[in-house]
Design a protein around this motif. Structure first.
Motif: not given
Length: 237
Positions: A198-218
């Motif tokens: 609906e929003e067609q905002d892939l970059d927003r999803i990418v930011t969310y995904c990258e934050k999860d990767v950082l959280a997993i490392a933490q």
């Protein structure tokens, strides 16, 4: 054992998925019937197959990957850095790019893949979508004939269970109890489909995904009782 693993031998990752088609009505008739059968055990009589379709992204047979974010440690001159990058092309291309990374840089016996709930979701989802696209499985995802101790997968959820197999802890909850900054400060998993279609905002999803990767490392650092990453140590590439 966790302390014996070298951090630079771990590839941390997270995927974001959505239904393969935006709407239930777009499903080919044969696939629609298969969806009704596949989803019935979860939706039962509470939802129609159409109402339940927004959750289709959790099944590799009815969903697709829109991005794969990965992170890895590098140590140089006594300094620690955590580099994060994301593959976000069309699904077949991003799978090929991710596979190339594994084959070139994380294919040796010493290397591990790490994802929260990765053994139940991320790893099998990626493997299934690779086969659907007629792409070869990299060795780290090809589990055929391997014994449990030969599977090079690390899962913070499994580590946190401490053998309690009925216990599930979300990444959001785990970061909270371990006093790690929460990655869920914008959208959550249930929002990804709407943000994508609906929003067609892939970059927003990418930011969310990258934050999860950082959280997993933490989380892994916390379980090793080591210092968490500072903002200055995180590099987005």
């Amino acid at each position: 054992m966790l302390h014996k693993i070298k951090l630079e031998h771990i590839l941390f990752l997270d995927i974001e998925t959505v239904p393969e088609y935006q709407n239930y009505e777009q499903l080919p008739e044969a696939k629609r019937l298969l969806w009704e059968e596949k989803s019935f055990y979860q939706r039962k009589e509470e939802f129609t197959a159409q109402e339940f379709y927004e959750r289709a992204g959790i099944w590799a047979e009815f969903g697709k990957i829109v991005c794969i974010s990965v992170g890895f440690f590098r140590f140089k001159d006594g300094q620690r850095h955590f580099r994060i990058t994301t593959f976000k092309n069309d699904e077949k291309t991003l799978l090929q790019e991710f596979t190339n990374l594994l084959n070139k840089h994380f294919s040796k016996p010493k290397h591990l893949l790490c994802a929260h709930n990765g053994k139940e979701f991320d790893f099998p989802f990626i493997a299934r979508r690779l086969l659907i696209h007629d792409l070869p499985l990299p060795s780290k995802l090809n589990l055929f004939g391997k014994k449990p101790w030969e599977v090079a997968h690390l899962d913070p959820l499994e580590l946190w269970k401490f053998g309690d197999y009925k216990h599930f802890t979300s990444l959001k909850l785990l970061t909270n109890v371990l006093n790690i900054p929460s990655p869920k400060d914008d959208i959550s998993g249930k929002d990804v489909c709407a943000v994508y279609y609906e929003e067609q905002d892939l970059d927003r999803i990418v930011t969310y995904c990258e934050k999860d990767v950082l959280a997993i490392a933490q989380v892994i650092l916390k379980l090793r009782q080591e210092n968490l990453l500072e903002d200055s140590e995180v590099i987005l590439v």
